[in-house]
Design an enzyme around this catalytic site. Structure first.
Site, PDB file in Angstrom:
ATOM      1  N   TYR A  53       0.825  -1.207   0.000  1.00 42.42           N
ATOM      2  CA  TYR A  53       0.000   0.000   0.000  1.00 42.42           C
ATOM      3  C   TYR A  53       0.858   1.255   0.000  1.00 42.42           C
ATOM      4  O   TYR A  53       1.976   1.236   0.529  1.00 42.42           O
ATOM      5  CB  TYR A  53      -0.905   0.029   1.232  1.00 42.42           C
ATOM      6  CG  TYR A  53      -1.966  -1.026   1.288  1.00 42.42           C
ATOM      7  CD1 TYR A  53      -2.326  -1.787   0.180  1.00 42.42           C
ATOM      8  CD2 TYR A  53      -2.643  -1.285   2.485  1.00 42.42           C
ATOM      9  CE1 TYR A  53      -3.299  -2.761   0.261  1.00 42.42           C
ATOM     10  CE2 TYR A  53      -3.631  -2.250   2.561  1.00 42.42           C
ATOM     11  CZ  TYR A  53      -3.948  -2.993   1.453  1.00 42.42           C
ATOM     12  OH  TYR A  53      -4.928  -3.953   1.540  1.00 42.42           O
ATOM     13  N   GLY A 241     -16.671   2.080  -2.555  1.00 39.69           N
ATOM     14  CA  GLY A 241     -17.462   3.302  -2.708  1.00 39.69           C
ATOM     15  C   GLY A 241     -18.789   3.118  -3.401  1.00 39.69           C
ATOM     16  O   GLY A 241     -19.648   4.014  -3.348  1.00 39.69           O
TER      17      GLY A 241
END
Length: 347
Positions: A53, A241
């Site tokens: 990440y 999302g």
């Protein structure tokens, strides 16, 4: 904040886990530090990251920044004892980490040593294999997944080597617990069998995708998780999302993940928006914001230990934290089930 037992251990973690995969790209270091403090102040004691990440986008220039940002928070805050940190070793094929080498005893050790330095900590609370060497039906690959090319003997040897390495690292005081990610029921069962036979670290958690839009865990994995005390760490509980409703009617907010990854990793299909609309209608009927209902629903599932959610900004985090206090009615849960039956596996 609801607290749940972590696998078969005596450790308890918050039902919500703070995800950090935007730290270093979409989320600045200063705001990331605010998020960690805010999460702790609202009862969260669990933070998840990975050596690869941040994402959105994945880049060699930023790889490892999420861990380093958490590490700078650890150094500055003096609050390391307030959180359990989970991280992961990257697997085969990701060229920006060790040129895509598969997971092995050596890569696990190399990755852990780097993560310890980045996180500025002496021990990692939960260490996870990010995805199997042999491939995975997660990441929307279940439509074409074919296990017939696997070498069973090599896979089992790899599993034993990984567990032996984890035992040595635990003996050295560098790792507490072991977990998997993007694994199957068979793979998890084999890790459990080998660990029991050889007296090696037990799999305590499995981090797989799980949301109203992705319920592949509901069958064989759910049964395994319950009977073997392997807790699900549900990632993407808001479906990157989609379950915020912000992408309905073709809307793409500036700076949102869809502006960077238009297909949301294969999640955007012709069937996904009707499914989101159905859940939006359920939320509206019961007077709930869709993202809060979606997170609260995850916490009702009996095999979910913690739902890993992320927020681009601390303002978004403040809103999403409200889901921890929502209790869904039986009528709402029934309406969710009806929507699911009408819109199964939309991606």
């Amino acid at each position: 904040m609801k607290m749940n037992r972590l696998g078969g251990t005596d450790i308890h973690v918050s039902g919500l886990c703070l995800g950090t995969m935007t730290y270093g790209t979409q989320t600045s270091e200063a705001d990331a530090h605010r998020q960690i403090d805010m999460a702790i102040d609202h009862g969260i004691n669990f933070v998840d990251t990975a050596e690869m990440y941040p994402v959105t986008p994945i880049s060699a220039d930023t790889q490892g920044d999420s861990e380093r940002i958490i590490g700078s928070w650890v150094r500055k805050s003096g609050r390391r004892d307030k959180i359990l940190i989970a991280t992961k070793v990257s697997g085969q094929g990701l060229k920006i980490v060790r040129d895509g080498a598969p997971i092995s005893g050596q890569t696990i050790r190399t990755a852990i040593e780097t993560s310890l330095r980045s996180l500025q900590t002496d021990i990692i609370d939960l260490y996870q294999l990010h995805w199997p060497n042999r491939g995975s039906y997660w990441f929307r690959q279940h439509w074409t997944y074919d296990p017939t090319s696997q070498n069973r003997a090599a896979t089992l040897d790899h599993m034993e080597e990984a567990l032996q390495t984890m035992q040595r690292l635990a003996d050295e005081g560098k790792v507490k617990l072991f977990g998997l990610s993007n694994e199957s029921a068979w793979g998890t069962a084999q890790f459990l069998r080998i660990a029991e036979q050889e007296n090696l670290p037990k799999v305590e958690t499995i981090q797989n995708e799980y949301s109203l839009l992705c319920r592949l865990f509901d069958t064989d994995l759910a049964e395994l998780a319950y009977n073997e005390q392997v807790g699900l760490l549900a990632y993407s509980p808001l479906a990157t999302g989609l379950l915020t409703g912000k992408y309905l009617n073709g809307h793409v907010p500036e700076g949102s993940r869809m502006t960077i990854s238009p297909g949301l990793g294969g999640r955007v299909t012709k069937r996904v928006h009707p499914a989101v609309t159905a859940y939006q209608e359920v939320a509206d009927k019961h007077g709930l914001p869709l993202p809060l209902m979606s997170l609260a629903w995850c916490l009702t599932r009996p095999f979910v230990t913690s739902a890993i959610f992320g927020a681009t900004t601390s303002e978004q985090l403040s809103f999403l934290l409200k889901s921890a206090s929502i209790e869904l009615s039986e009528d709402c849960l029934n309406d969710i089930n009806d929507a699911y039956r009408s819109h199964p596996l939309p991606y």
